[in-house]
Design a protein around this motif. Structure first.
Motif, mmCIF file in Angstrom:
data_model
loop_
_atom_site.group_PDB
_atom_site.id
_atom_site.type_symbol
_atom_site.label_atom_id
_atom_site.label_comp_id
_atom_site.label_asym_id
_atom_site.label_seq_id
_atom_site.Cartn_x
_atom_site.Cartn_y
_atom_site.Cartn_z
ATOM 1 N N ASN A 135 42.703 -14.393 -16.437
ATOM 2 C CA ASN A 135 40.979 -14.399 -16.786
ATOM 3 C C ASN A 135 39.937 -13.530 -15.271
ATOM 4 O OD1 ASN A 135 37.972 -15.828 -16.767
ATOM 5 N ND2 ASN A 135 38.598 -17.167 -16.251
ATOM 6 N N ASN A 163 40.089 -7.174 -23.443
ATOM 7 C CA ASN A 163 39.528 -7.952 -24.246
ATOM 8 C C ASN A 163 40.743 -7.837 -25.606
ATOM 9 O OD1 ASN A 163 37.452 -10.375 -25.857
ATOM 10 N ND2 ASN A 163 38.004 -8.139 -27.098
ATOM 11 N N ASN A 164 40.682 -6.811 -25.451
ATOM 12 C CA ASN A 164 41.698 -6.555 -26.858
ATOM 13 C C ASN A 164 42.833 -6.542 -26.107
ATOM 14 O OD1 ASN A 164 39.600 -5.251 -28.845
ATOM 15 N ND2 ASN A 164 39.495 -3.148 -28.071
ATOM 16 N N GLN A 181 40.514 -12.758 -20.679
ATOM 17 C CA GLN A 181 39.213 -13.638 -21.409
ATOM 18 C C GLN A 181 38.705 -12.762 -20.122
ATOM 19 O OE1 GLN A 181 38.954 -17.665 -20.289
ATOM 20 N NE2 GLN A 181 36.941 -18.194 -19.822
ATOM 21 N N THR A 216 34.829 -11.979 -18.629
ATOM 22 C CA THR A 216 33.289 -12.297 -18.487
ATOM 23 C C THR A 216 32.537 -10.923 -17.623
ATOM 24 O OG1 THR A 216 33.535 -14.339 -18.131
ATOM 25 C CG2 THR A 216 31.601 -13.628 -17.004
ATOM 26 N N THR A 271 24.269 -9.584 -24.911
ATOM 27 C CA THR A 271 24.918 -11.091 -25.056
ATOM 28 C C THR A 271 24.073 -10.668 -26.810
ATOM 29 O OG1 THR A 271 24.693 -11.980 -23.344
ATOM 30 C CG2 THR A 271 24.859 -13.598 -25.399
ATOM 31 N N ARG A 290 25.257 -7.352 -29.017
ATOM 32 C CA ARG A 290 26.559 -7.043 -28.789
ATOM 33 C C ARG A 290 26.836 -5.683 -28.944
ATOM 34 N NH1 ARG A 290 27.628 -11.348 -26.834
ATOM 35 N NH2 ARG A 290 30.036 -10.895 -27.291
ATOM 36 N N PRO A 319 32.544 -7.611 -29.225
ATOM 37 C CA PRO A 319 33.374 -9.113 -29.562
ATOM 38 C C PRO A 319 33.094 -10.173 -29.397
ATOM 39 C CG PRO A 319 35.356 -7.430 -28.745
ATOM 40 C CD PRO A 319 34.192 -6.766 -28.658
ATOM 41 N N GLU A 320 32.640 -11.186 -30.104
ATOM 42 C CA GLU A 320 31.812 -12.430 -29.277
ATOM 43 C C GLU A 320 32.261 -12.858 -28.160
ATOM 44 O OE1 GLU A 320 28.726 -13.592 -30.041
ATOM 45 O OE2 GLU A 320 28.000 -11.932 -31.736
ATOM 46 N N GLU A 321 34.057 -12.924 -28.072
ATOM 47 C CA GLU A 321 34.429 -13.164 -26.753
ATOM 48 C C GLU A 321 33.828 -12.738 -25.494
ATOM 49 O OE1 GLU A 321 36.725 -13.701 -31.174
ATOM 50 O OE2 GLU A 321 36.165 -12.001 -29.085
ATOM 51 N N ILE A 322 33.576 -11.722 -25.552
ATOM 52 C CA ILE A 322 33.331 -11.617 -24.488
ATOM 53 C C ILE A 322 31.769 -11.749 -23.960
ATOM 54 C CG2 ILE A 322 32.914 -9.631 -22.873
ATOM 55 C CD1 ILE A 322 34.328 -7.691 -25.250
ATOM 56 N N THR A 323 31.919 -12.417 -22.504
ATOM 57 C CA THR A 323 30.674 -13.793 -21.699
ATOM 58 C C THR A 323 29.944 -12.481 -21.178
ATOM 59 O OG1 THR A 323 31.422 -15.476 -22.585
ATOM 60 C CG2 THR A 323 30.370 -14.965 -20.497
#
Length: 339
Positions: free
Chosen positions: A3, A21-22, A26, A28, A41, A44, A56-60
């Motif tokens: 994380n 991320n790749n 996880q 942020t 956000t 993207r 990617p959407e997984e990155i906050t």
């Protein structure tokens, strides 16, 4: 899976967020700029700093510093070097004892002559501070082009942990205990890259560029080893490797700013046109102060400072460099007088 919190949503922070991320982590990403967070956000894509690279959407993304720092396995500090100390100070209340912070910016603080990791340690004494550096433009890392860097840390355990977190088939990571050498090489090469850009702006050729790179690493090594860095570091990825890419690449903001100055722009005009932090400008005065403190000759650094801050013309600076008193390239090499 780790994380991870990435502090700084510029080109380098975004590129490393994509890389992590790749690798299955996880991620942020924090930015102090609420509008930037909303743009990233929604769109993207960082259209101004990393155009064409989809996120990617997984990155906050967030502008809540506490949520970006707390309960993260490690933190990546990717804000521009002039903002490192203030960001570290703001982060400190949320950083746990022993939490790893890997700094990925490059610079030296003019007022204190401290490297970025030294500033972070001063503001966050409970952190385990590391650095990541090398010939690595964000534009290429974001596109997944093969890149090699070095992680420096105070312990082998931390360095090898970060090595496993970042490394993949297109991003190779070496480890080193020489954090000081890594940071000095990464910071001082930006000053030399300004000079290389100036030479390009003046219309000089490959001979001039090669001379600046070669004599530039000589200056960096003289100061760096006097300060306690290791010659192996300055001969490696974060010394000569980073210097070559920063002096030669069209991605280099330092080279671009130097190019504009060589074409007649003022320092302020060049920085405005580049539209990103030109870290060599902030490190130039600190480099000159360090050279004086450690009694090290750094003529290229001196001339860069004269052009940036004293109004000297770029052409005159080059002329003075060329007409300095003749000397041996390596004074330590002996002559065989019997021949």
């Amino acid at each position: 899976m780790a994380n991870v919190g990435v502090l700084g949503a510029g080109s380098w922070g975004t590129a490393l967020a994509l890389l992590l991320n790749n690798n299955g982590h996880q991620v942020t990403v924090w930015s102090i700029d609420k509008a930037e967070v909303e743009m990233l956000t929604e769109k993207r894509e960082h259209k101004s700093k990393l155009p064409g690279v989809k996120i990617p959407e997984e990155i906050t993304f967030t502008n809540d510093l506490e949520s970006a720092v707390k309960e993260k396995d490690f933190l990546v500090l990717a804000v521009p070097s002039p903002f490192t100390r203030n960001t570290a100070k703001s982060m400190s209340p949320y950083v746990a004892e022993g939490q790893i912070i890997v700094d990925v910016a490059k610079g030296i603080e003019e007022s204190t002559m401290m490297t970025l990791s030294q500033q972070i340690r001063e503001e966050i004494p409970q952190a385990d501070v590391a650095v990541l550096s090398g010939p690595s433009h964000a534009e290429e890392v974001g596109r997944g082009l093969p890149t090699i860097v070095v992680v420096g840390a105070t312990t082998r355990k931390t360095a090898e942990y970060l090595q496993t977190m970042f490394m993949n088939q297109v991003f190779r990571v070496y480890t080193s205990p020489d954090m000081l050498g890594i940071e000095l090489g990464g910071s001082l090469k930006n000053v030399i890259a300004l000079a290389a850009g100036v030479a390009d702006g003046l219309g000089y050729g490959d001979n001039t560029k090669a001379a600046l790179i070669t004599r530039g690493i000589a200056e960096i090594s003289r100061l760096g080893t006097k300060m306690g860095g290791k010659i192996e570091t300055f001969n490696g990825l974060t010394g000569i490797g980073d210097l070559i890419v920063t002096c030669a690449s069209t991605h280099s903001r330092n080279r671009k700013a130097g190019y504009l100055i060589g074409q007649g722009r003022t320092m302020e005009e060049a920085m405005d046109e580049v539209q990103m932090v030109v870290e060599g400008v902030y490190s130039a005065k600190a480099a000159a102060k360090l050279a004086k403190k450690y009694d090290v000759s750094m003529p290229i650094v001196d001339q860069v400072n004269a052009v940036l801050f004293d109004g000297k013309s770029a052409a005159e600076a080059v002329r003075e460099l060329m007409l300095r008193e003749g000397r041996a390239e390596h004074a330590a090499l002996p002559w065989n007088e019997k021949i």
